[in-house]
Write a protein that holds these residues in place. Sequence first.
Motif, PDB file in Angstrom:
ATOM      1  N   TRP A 121       0.924  -1.335   0.179  1.00  0.00           N
ATOM      2  CA  TRP A 121       0.060   0.151  -0.033  1.00  0.00           C
ATOM      3  C   TRP A 121       0.765   1.400   0.030  1.00  0.00           C
ATOM      4  CZ3 TRP A 121       0.113   3.432   3.806  1.00  0.00           C
ATOM      5  CH2 TRP A 121       0.648   3.381   5.131  1.00  0.00           C
ATOM      6  N   VAL A 122       2.038   1.224   0.696  1.00  0.00           N
ATOM      7  CA  VAL A 122       2.993   2.353   0.692  1.00  0.00           C
ATOM      8  C   VAL A 122       3.634   2.611  -0.807  1.00  0.00           C
ATOM      9  CG1 VAL A 122       5.150   3.504   1.510  1.00  0.00           C
ATOM     10  CG2 VAL A 122       3.549   2.118   3.128  1.00  0.00           C
ATOM     11  N   ASP A 160       2.143   1.789  -3.534  1.00  0.00           N
ATOM     12  CA  ASP A 160       1.043   2.270  -4.358  1.00  0.00           C
ATOM     13  C   ASP A 160       0.869   3.787  -4.242  1.00  0.00           C
ATOM     14  OD1 ASP A 160       0.645  -0.430  -5.290  1.00  0.00           O
ATOM     15  OD2 ASP A 160      -1.187  -0.654  -3.803  1.00  0.00           O
ATOM     16  N   LEU A 161       1.430   4.403  -3.008  1.00  0.00           N
ATOM     17  CA  LEU A 161       1.293   5.608  -2.733  1.00  0.00           C
ATOM     18  C   LEU A 161       2.337   6.529  -3.304  1.00  0.00           C
ATOM     19  CD1 LEU A 161       0.078   5.876   0.975  1.00  0.00           C
ATOM     20  CD2 LEU A 161      -1.261   6.159  -1.133  1.00  0.00           C
TER      21      LEU A 161
END
Length: 140
Positions: A56-57, A59-60
């Motif tokens: 998720w990091v 993806d950011l």
Amino acid sequence: MATSTTATPATSQGRRTGADLAYRLLRTVFTVAPIAFGLDKFAELLTEWDRYLAPWVNDLVPGSAHDAMLGVGVIEIVAGVVVAIAPRLGGPLVAAWLAGIILNLVTMGEYYDVALRDFGLLAGALALALLAWDARRRRD
């Protein structure tokens, strides 16, 4: 201690206290370790750092996981330099950075052992900040 790199003030008897020595030790460790780990993000001698980045990091942030870890390396080097120059600010900065690392690791569902270790380091970084503020008050 003050934000300069001068020696820790001694007690009125000219001896260093345990707090003075603890401050020196923590300041040294939290200067050297972030710089060393930051540099290793570029060299990858210790590990392949990309595997520690939560999806998720990744993806950011723009670019690849490797690009993100190079950015992490730069931030870690800067944090170590800030501790060296201004430990009253650098201690909380390193603690906040470690909190982010812990969040990243825990949300991965892996590396709980590393997250627990980093929690201990976070406590040490906060102790450094407290000792630095206390030394500043004693000097003023």
